[in-house]
Design an enzyme around this catalytic site. Structure first.
Site, PDB file in Angstrom:
ATOM      1  N   CYS A  40       0.845  -1.195   0.000  1.00 44.31           N
ATOM      2  CA  CYS A  40       0.000   0.000   0.000  1.00 44.31           C
ATOM      3  C   CYS A  40       0.884   1.250   0.000  1.00 44.31           C
ATOM      4  O   CYS A  40       1.971   1.261   0.574  1.00 44.31           O
ATOM      5  CB  CYS A  40      -0.917   0.012   1.222  1.00 44.31           C
ATOM      6  N   ASP A  42       0.315   3.801   1.588  1.00 46.93           N
ATOM      7  CA  ASP A  42       0.209   4.415   2.923  1.00 46.93           C
ATOM      8  C   ASP A  42       1.602   4.750   3.470  1.00 46.93           C
ATOM      9  O   ASP A  42       2.491   3.892   3.507  1.00 46.93           O
ATOM     10  CB  ASP A  42      -0.514   3.431   3.863  1.00 46.93           C
ATOM     11  N   ARG A  44       2.689   4.984   6.272  1.00 41.80           N
ATOM     12  CA  ARG A  44       3.101   4.278   7.493  1.00 41.80           C
ATOM     13  C   ARG A  44       3.596   2.864   7.223  1.00 41.80           C
ATOM     14  O   ARG A  44       3.936   2.142   8.161  1.00 41.80           O
ATOM     15  CB  ARG A  44       1.920   4.232   8.474  1.00 41.80           C
ATOM     16  N   HIS A  96      -2.336  -4.005   4.761  1.00 42.16           N
ATOM     17  CA  HIS A  96      -2.209  -3.650   6.178  1.00 42.16           C
ATOM     18  C   HIS A  96      -3.586  -3.422   6.786  1.00 42.16           C
ATOM     19  O   HIS A  96      -4.496  -2.919   6.125  1.00 42.16           O
ATOM     20  CB  HIS A  96      -1.311  -2.414   6.372  1.00 42.16           C
ATOM     21  N   CYS A  99      -6.402  -0.172   6.682  1.00 40.00           N
ATOM     22  CA  CYS A  99      -6.104   0.460   5.391  1.00 40.00           C
ATOM     23  C   CYS A  99      -7.246   1.387   4.971  1.00 40.00           C
ATOM     24  O   CYS A  99      -8.407   0.972   4.896  1.00 40.00           O
ATOM     25  CB  CYS A  99      -5.896  -0.609   4.322  1.00 40.00           C
TER      26      CYS A  99
HETATM   27 CO    CO Z   1      -3.548   1.169   2.885  1.00 39.92          CO
END
Ligand code: CO
Length: 199
Positions: A40, A42, A44, A96, A99
């Site tokens: 992803c 993302d 993080r 994750h 998400c």
């Molecule tokens: Co995500």
């Protein structure tokens, strides 16, 4: 203009050389990662950081909700380059929990282009409706959907003609489905060759 980032970069490069004088010379001459990471976007969930791998060790493709679209020229090109040129041995699809892409796919509010992108998640949710509806806690339901999506993306990787050709040639290649938990930093294996063989 972003001078702090450029300064941090200079400091980092200097520290690398102090630690290991040949560091950059070696990386310039060789890129031979064993792993392809499809994760992803993302902020993080940075592949190298959470697997504690240095530069050069993992080839990375990231997009919203770690999806593998058959017609995504970007993802399919990454697959081809990783398999045919870099000869990676492991493809890791890492989703994750928590998400935002999974959540957005299941919420009714339109969010433009990303709605089209997230369609495979809605398809997976529909195919697994009974199992998902039985989970009353919303967060746990999204977590399960995250796992189901990872499995679905692993299947899509395996369905790719690029991967099928490589496996037909006898290339050593394994596909792993993982899910990362933001709350404790731990990765859980959702699907891999061994689990498939057992299942
Ligand atoms: Co995500």
């Amino acid at each position: 203009m972003l001078e702090h980032l450029l300064k941090q970069n200079k400091d980092w490069a200097r520290k690398q050389i102090e630690r290991d004088a040949g560091y950059f010379d070696r990386l310039v001459h060789q890129q031979a990662p064993e792993y392809l990471w499809i994760g992803c976007a993302d902020s993080r969930v940075p592949a190298n950081v959470i697997t504690d791998l240095p530069p050069g060790e993992v080839f990375v493709h990231r997009n919203i909700a770690n999806l593998v679209h058959h017609a995504d020229l970007n993802c399919q090109s990454v697959l081809q380059f990783a398999i045919d040129v870099l000869k990676v041995q492991h493809i890791i699809v890492c989703g994750h929990y928590g998400c935002g892409g999974i959540r957005a796919a299941m919420e009714r509010s339109p969010s433009g282009m990303v709605d089209h992108w997230l369609q495979p998640i809605r398809d997976i949710a529909r195919l697994n409706r009974d199992e998902l509806e039985a989970i009353t806690d919303e967060e746990k339901r999204f977590d399960r959907l995250c796992e189901l999506s990872v499995e679905g993306q692993c299947d899509r990787v395996l369905q790719s003609p690029i991967v099928r050709d490589a496996l037909d040639r006898g290339q050593d290649l394994h596909v792993h489905g993982w899910a990362y938990r933001l709350t404790d930093g731990q990765i859980r294996c959702i699907a891999d060759d061994k689990k498939r063989a057992e299942g």
